[in-house]
Design a protein around this motif. Structure first.
Motif, PDB file in Angstrom:
ATOM      1  N   LYS A 163       0.841  -1.185   0.000  1.00 43.08           N
ATOM      2  CA  LYS A 163       0.000   0.000   0.000  1.00 43.08           C
ATOM      3  C   LYS A 163       0.879   1.238   0.000  1.00 43.08           C
ATOM      4  N   TYR A 164       0.339   2.298  -0.583  1.00 42.56           N
ATOM      5  CA  TYR A 164       1.082   3.555  -0.621  1.00 42.56           C
ATOM      6  C   TYR A 164       1.028   4.207   0.757  1.00 42.56           C
ATOM      7  N   ASN A 165       2.203   4.624   1.229  1.00 47.05           N
ATOM      8  CA  ASN A 165       2.285   5.244   2.557  1.00 47.05           C
ATOM      9  C   ASN A 165       2.955   6.609   2.519  1.00 47.05           C
ATOM     10  N   GLY A 166       3.209   7.110   1.305  1.00 48.12           N
ATOM     11  CA  GLY A 166       3.829   8.424   1.179  1.00 48.12           C
ATOM     12  C   GLY A 166       5.333   8.389   1.033  1.00 48.12           C
ATOM     13  N   SER A 167       5.952   7.208   1.110  1.00 53.85           N
ATOM     14  CA  SER A 167       7.412   7.122   1.017  1.00 53.85           C
ATOM     15  C   SER A 167       7.881   6.652  -0.365  1.00 53.85           C
ATOM     16  N   SER A 168       6.954   6.557  -1.308  1.00 54.06           N
ATOM     17  CA  SER A 168       7.292   6.002  -2.621  1.00 54.06           C
ATOM     18  C   SER A 168       8.055   7.004  -3.471  1.00 54.06           C
ATOM     19  N   ARG A 169       8.894   6.449  -4.361  1.00 52.44           N
ATOM     20  CA  ARG A 169       9.636   7.239  -5.339  1.00 52.44           C
ATOM     21  C   ARG A 169       9.308   6.676  -6.714  1.00 52.44           C
ATOM     22  N   ASN A 170       8.918   7.561  -7.637  1.00 56.01           N
ATOM     23  CA  ASN A 170       8.511   7.128  -8.987  1.00 56.01           C
ATOM     24  C   ASN A 170       9.736   6.697  -9.783  1.00 56.01           C
ATOM     25  N   LEU A 171       9.659   5.480 -10.360  1.00 53.76           N
ATOM     26  CA  LEU A 171      10.736   4.970 -11.203  1.00 53.76           C
ATOM     27  C   LEU A 171      10.396   5.088 -12.689  1.00 53.76           C
ATOM     28  N   LEU A 172       9.125   4.901 -13.003  1.00 57.19           N
ATOM     29  CA  LEU A 172       8.701   4.905 -14.403  1.00 57.19           C
ATOM     30  C   LEU A 172       7.259   5.390 -14.471  1.00 57.19           C
ATOM     31  N   SER A 173       6.988   6.250 -15.432  1.00 59.62           N
ATOM     32  CA  SER A 173       5.622   6.748 -15.614  1.00 59.62           C
ATOM     33  C   SER A 173       5.355   6.826 -17.114  1.00 59.62           C
ATOM     34  N   ARG A 174       4.250   6.287 -17.539  1.00 63.02           N
ATOM     35  CA  ARG A 174       3.903   6.323 -18.961  1.00 63.02           C
ATOM     36  C   ARG A 174       2.446   6.706 -19.099  1.00 63.02           C
ATOM     37  N   THR A 175       2.198   7.767 -19.864  1.00 58.58           N
ATOM     38  CA  THR A 175       0.826   8.181 -20.149  1.00 58.58           C
ATOM     39  C   THR A 175       0.279   7.285 -21.252  1.00 58.58           C
ATOM     40  N   LEU A 176      -0.883   6.712 -21.009  1.00 58.40           N
ATOM     41  CA  LEU A 176      -1.492   5.795 -21.974  1.00 58.40           C
ATOM     42  C   LEU A 176      -2.208   6.594 -23.060  1.00 58.40           C
ATOM     43  N   ASP A 177      -2.142   6.082 -24.289  1.00 58.94           N
ATOM     44  CA  ASP A 177      -2.843   6.731 -25.401  1.00 58.94           C
ATOM     45  C   ASP A 177      -4.035   5.874 -25.839  1.00 58.94           C
ATOM     46  N   GLU A 178      -4.729   6.309 -26.880  1.00 59.99           N
ATOM     47  CA  GLU A 178      -5.922   5.603 -27.378  1.00 59.99           C
ATOM     48  C   GLU A 178      -5.598   4.158 -27.756  1.00 59.99           C
ATOM     49  N   ARG A 179      -4.474   3.963 -28.413  1.00 59.53           N
ATOM     50  CA  ARG A 179      -4.090   2.610 -28.829  1.00 59.53           C
ATOM     51  C   ARG A 179      -3.893   1.710 -27.611  1.00 59.53           C
ATOM     52  N   ASP A 180      -3.206   2.245 -26.591  1.00 61.45           N
ATOM     53  CA  ASP A 180      -3.010   1.469 -25.357  1.00 61.45           C
ATOM     54  C   ASP A 180      -4.364   1.098 -24.755  1.00 61.45           C
ATOM     55  N   ALA A 181      -5.274   2.066 -24.713  1.00 59.74           N
ATOM     56  CA  ALA A 181      -6.600   1.821 -24.126  1.00 59.74           C
ATOM     57  C   ALA A 181      -7.329   0.707 -24.880  1.00 59.74           C
ATOM     58  N   ARG A 182      -7.271   0.748 -26.220  1.00 61.74           N
ATOM     59  CA  ARG A 182      -7.926  -0.305 -27.025  1.00 61.74           C
ATOM     60  C   ARG A 182      -7.332  -1.669 -26.736  1.00 61.74           C
ATOM     61  N   GLU A 183      -6.007  -1.737 -26.717  1.00 64.88           N
ATOM     62  CA  GLU A 183      -5.327  -3.019 -26.484  1.00 64.88           C
ATOM     63  C   GLU A 183      -5.649  -3.569 -25.098  1.00 64.88           C
ATOM     64  N   ILE A 184      -5.654  -2.700 -24.101  1.00 68.12           N
ATOM     65  CA  ILE A 184      -5.962  -3.137 -22.733  1.00 68.12           C
ATOM     66  C   ILE A 184      -7.412  -3.612 -22.644  1.00 68.12           C
ATOM     67  N   ARG A 185      -8.329  -2.839 -23.248  1.00 65.09           N
ATOM     68  CA  ARG A 185      -9.743  -3.259 -23.246  1.00 65.09           C
ATOM     69  C   ARG A 185      -9.917  -4.616 -23.919  1.00 65.09           C
ATOM     70  N   ASP A 186      -9.269  -4.792 -25.066  1.00 64.86           N
ATOM     71  CA  ASP A 186      -9.372  -6.070 -25.784  1.00 64.86           C
ATOM     72  C   ASP A 186      -8.859  -7.230 -24.929  1.00 64.86           C
ATOM     73  N   ALA A 187      -7.732  -7.005 -24.268  1.00 65.21           N
ATOM     74  CA  ALA A 187      -7.159  -8.064 -23.422  1.00 65.21           C
ATOM     75  C   ALA A 187      -8.085  -8.372 -22.255  1.00 65.21           C
ATOM     76  N   LEU A 188      -8.626  -7.355 -21.612  1.00 62.96           N
ATOM     77  CA  LEU A 188      -9.539  -7.571 -20.490  1.00 62.96           C
ATOM     78  C   LEU A 188     -10.825  -8.246 -20.940  1.00 62.96           C
ATOM     79  N   ASN A 189     -11.371  -7.807 -22.045  1.00 64.89           N
ATOM     80  CA  ASN A 189     -12.624  -8.390 -22.544  1.00 64.89           C
ATOM     81  C   ASN A 189     -12.457  -9.838 -22.977  1.00 64.89           C
TER      82      ASN A 189
END
Length: 165
Positions: A42-68
């Motif tokens: 769980k997040y407790n406020g001591s975390s440090r970000n290592l990687l961050s990626r903003t998802l685009d429309e293509r990512d959203a489609r692929e994730i939805r397809d995989a989940l569905n």
């Protein structure tokens, strides 16, 4: 917080346990956001970000397809069934319209074939004029006018017949 404008996948390092944390963050235009922790402590406020990626429309489609594929949403299945049914109805209606159009054209051709030609109508009118039984005291001029009209109608009939050929 405002409405979310983007989704990010963040990988963070927890400061207390030194374990990785993975989460999806809904971010707004003000830079603030909230998320859903996928894995890690769980997040407790001591975390440090290592990687961050903003998802685009293509990512959203692929994730939805995989989940569905694994977790089909009943609403989506129902919509798909309804779309398929609507497509079947549309095809049936198109076929029905095509059949009705064919029948209409057939009837129209039959009606046109059954109609007398313009030449026939003009000749019939000329015969009717010639058949008028004038009063014995009718002026000769009236008789000549009627005869002239009948001749003119017959000429028009001949012209119409030639134009039709």
């Amino acid at each position: 917080m405002n409405e979310p404008t983007h989704i990010k996948l963040d990988i963070d390092l927890d400061g207390w346990t030194q374990r990785l944390q993975a989460n999806l963050v809904q971010g707004g235009p003000d830079g603030l956001g909230w998320g859903y922790r996928l894995a890690g402590p769980k997040y407790n406020g001591s975390s440090r970000n290592l990687l961050s990626r903003t998802l685009d429309e293509r990512d959203a489609r692929e994730i939805r397809d995989a989940l569905n594929a694994v977790f089909p949403d009943e609403r989506i299945t129902q919509l798909t069934d309804e779309r398929d049914q609507a497509r079947r109805i549309a095809v049936a209606l198109e076929q029905e319209v095509a059949e009705l159009t064919r029948q209409r054209d057939h009837i129209a051709n039959d009606v046109i074939a059954a109609l007398p030609s313009r030449a026939d109508v003009l000749r019939e009118a000329a015969t009717a004029i010639e058949g008028i039984d004038f009063h014995p005291r009718a002026v000769v001029r009236s008789l000549e006018t009627a005869a002239g009209l009948a001749r003119r109608l017959r000429r028009m009939a001949d012209d119409a017949e030639q134009a039709a050929q």
